[in-house]
Design an enzyme around this catalytic site. Structure first.
Site, short mmCIF file in Angstrom:
data_model
loop_
_atom_site.label_atom_id
_atom_site.label_comp_id
_atom_site.label_asym_id
_atom_site.label_seq_id
_atom_site.Cartn_x
_atom_site.Cartn_y
_atom_site.Cartn_z
N GLU A 162 -11.75 -3.94 -3.29
CA GLU A 162 -10.78 -2.97 -3.81
C GLU A 162 -10.51 -3.24 -5.28
OE1 GLU A 162 -7.26 -3.32 -1.18
OE2 GLU A 162 -8.62 -4.51 0.03
N HIS B 168 -10.16 2.02 -0.29
CA HIS B 168 -10.03 0.98 0.74
C HIS B 168 -11.09 1.05 1.84
CE1 HIS B 168 -7.82 -1.95 3.20
NE2 HIS B 168 -7.04 -2.14 2.15
N HIS C 216 0.80 -1.24 0.00
CA HIS C 216 0.00 0.00 0.00
C HIS C 216 0.84 1.29 0.00
CE1 HIS C 216 -3.47 -2.44 0.18
NE2 HIS C 216 -3.71 -2.46 1.46
C1 BGC Z 1 -4.80 -6.35 1.87
C2 BGC Z 1 -4.58 -7.09 3.15
C3 BGC Z 1 -4.03 -6.13 4.17
C4 BGC Z 1 -5.01 -5.01 4.35
C5 BGC Z 1 -4.49 -3.98 5.30
C6 BGC Z 1 -5.76 -5.25 2.12
O1 BGC Z 1 -5.91 -4.50 0.97
O2 BGC Z 1 -5.31 -7.21 0.87
O3 BGC Z 1 -3.66 -8.15 2.96
O4 BGC Z 1 -3.81 -6.77 5.39
O5 BGC Z 1 -5.26 -4.38 3.12
O6 BGC Z 1 -5.50 -3.24 5.82
#
Ligand code: BGC
Length: 384
Positions: A346, A210, A136
């Site tokens: 997402e 998200h 991320h």
């Molecule tokens: C991911 C997860 C991660 C989470 C964090 C998601 O987009 O797929 O693996 O733990 O984000 O908040």
């Protein structure tokens, strides 16, 4: 092309003041006392919160930190207002407790194996902030930046346009990137999320929205009894570090087959807790239909409230994540968010696409100068 040109293109057809309704009725602003500190330790001022309202009683609250959705209130099947997104009562809690709640993830959402990639013959190294991998956007991704906000009235309804300049070298990524996200709440009970970016040097880009959804209400507990459909006949299998193996495998005969509606809880046991992995769904689906073309790919419904959400997108992939790492943190109004207390849908390119460039079936994640990155989602709310 500068980002303002992109904005003009996106909004040109639609920016008009709505005659019968004043902006004050549909866009409300406030400032939290919370102040964001930038990477150099400079105080960059209080965070602005903006609330959008439509005539059907739908309400969307947004904030500049992370260009984040903090609240989405929709009427349930009895007309009772229900807040269907997880969040916190104060801005301060987001950087402290949030697991990317409601934010805009970037520069590259999801994982890059070992945080390394090469582009045009040059090697890049990013932060390994998730075990040995990059997640991320790194230590201080776009979710932890204060975006600038501009309220907009469109012919579809009230909105907010957030913009962010990510400088060359930000979190190790090449090129200076101008990113923007526009949220519009329509009079047809849709939350439209439109993301865009331009760059002055080649860079990977994958902006990801998200929000953690719980259509039973953010404080209603588990999402396992919600019914989900995902239009995808393949997915990207992963290794123990959640990095794709490179295969695009059929969902047929697996717990990941959501082509016909089924409850999330029905087959979730196929992914049990295992050491550091809390178990649950956390997979990228290869969406049917052509990337770049808007099509409906998700339908989610809650048995108690009757709230239904569909998602249309132009993206090739979808990370379906069942809030496996939620750890009982206290959220809005004292709600407790435990494992499976919310889920993320997402839309995205596939994880680690930058290390799969040119491989059959893998999307192109590289943005070059002169090109425009575009990513659109329409969340449509009804009841059944
Ligand atoms: C991911 C997860 C991660 C989470 C964090 C998601 O987009 O797929 O693996 O733990 O984000 O908040």
């Amino acid at each position: 092309m500068h980002i303002t040109h992109l904005t003009t293109m996106i909004l040109a057809a639609s920016v008009v003041l709505v005659g019968c309704r004043s902006t004050e009725d549909s866009i409300m602003e406030s400032k939290s006392g919370f102040t964001v500190t930038d990477a150099a330790g400079l105080d960059i001022g209080p965070v602005r919160m903006i609330t959008l309202r439509n005539l059907n009683g739908m309400e969307v609250e947004l904030m500049e930190l992370g260009a984040t959705v903090t609240k989405v209130v929709v009427p349930d099947r009895n007309g009772d207002p229900t807040d269907v997104v997880l969040g916190f009562d104060t801005v301060e809690e987001y950087p402290e407790k949030s697991q990317y709640f409601g934010c805009t993830v970037g520069r590259v959402g999801n994982r890059i194996a070992y945080g390394i990639f090469s582009l045009d013959g040059k090697a890049y190294e990013l932060a390994a902030n998730n075990g040995e991998n990059h997640l991320h956007g790194g230590e201080r991704g776009f979710d932890k930046c204060r975006w600038s906000s501009d309220p907009v009235m469109t012919s579809d309804g009230p909105g907010v346009r957030f913009t962010l300049r990510s400088p060359d070298g930000d979190e190790g990524y090449p090129g200076s990137l101008d990113a923007e996200v526009t949220y519009v709440l329509t009079e047809s009970n849709e939350l439209v999320v439109e993301m865009g970016a331009v760059t002055d040097a080649a860079t990977p880009v994958n902006l990801v929205h998200h929000t953690y959804w719980n259509l039973g209400g953010h404080d209603s507990g588990s999402i396992l009894d919600e019914t989900l459909t995902i239009a995808a006949d393949r997915y990207t299998p992963i290794d123990a570090g959640f990095i794709p193996t490179g295969e695009l495998a059929p969902v047929e005969g697996t717990a990941l087959d959501f082509r016909a509606p089924k409850t999330i809880g029905r087959d979730i046991g196929a992914f049990p807790e295992n050491g550091e992995d809390p178990g649950g769904f956390d997979h990228n689906f290869c969406l049917e239909g052509e990337a770049g073309t808007m099509r409906e790919v998700v339908r989610l419904s809650d048995p108690d409230t009757g709230i239904v959400m569909t998602i249309e997108t132009d993206q090739p992939g979808l990370q379906f994540y069942t809030g496996n790492f939620l750890n009982g943190m206290t959220g809005k109004g004292g709600a407790v968010y435990d494992k499976f207390g919310g889920l993320c849908l997402e839309t995205q390119t596939y994880p680690d696409s930058i290390n799969r460039m040119g491989e059959d079936g893998w999307p192109d994640v590289v943005l070059r100068p002169g090109e425009v990155y575009r990513h659109r989602m329409i969340h449509r709310f009804t009841t059944d």
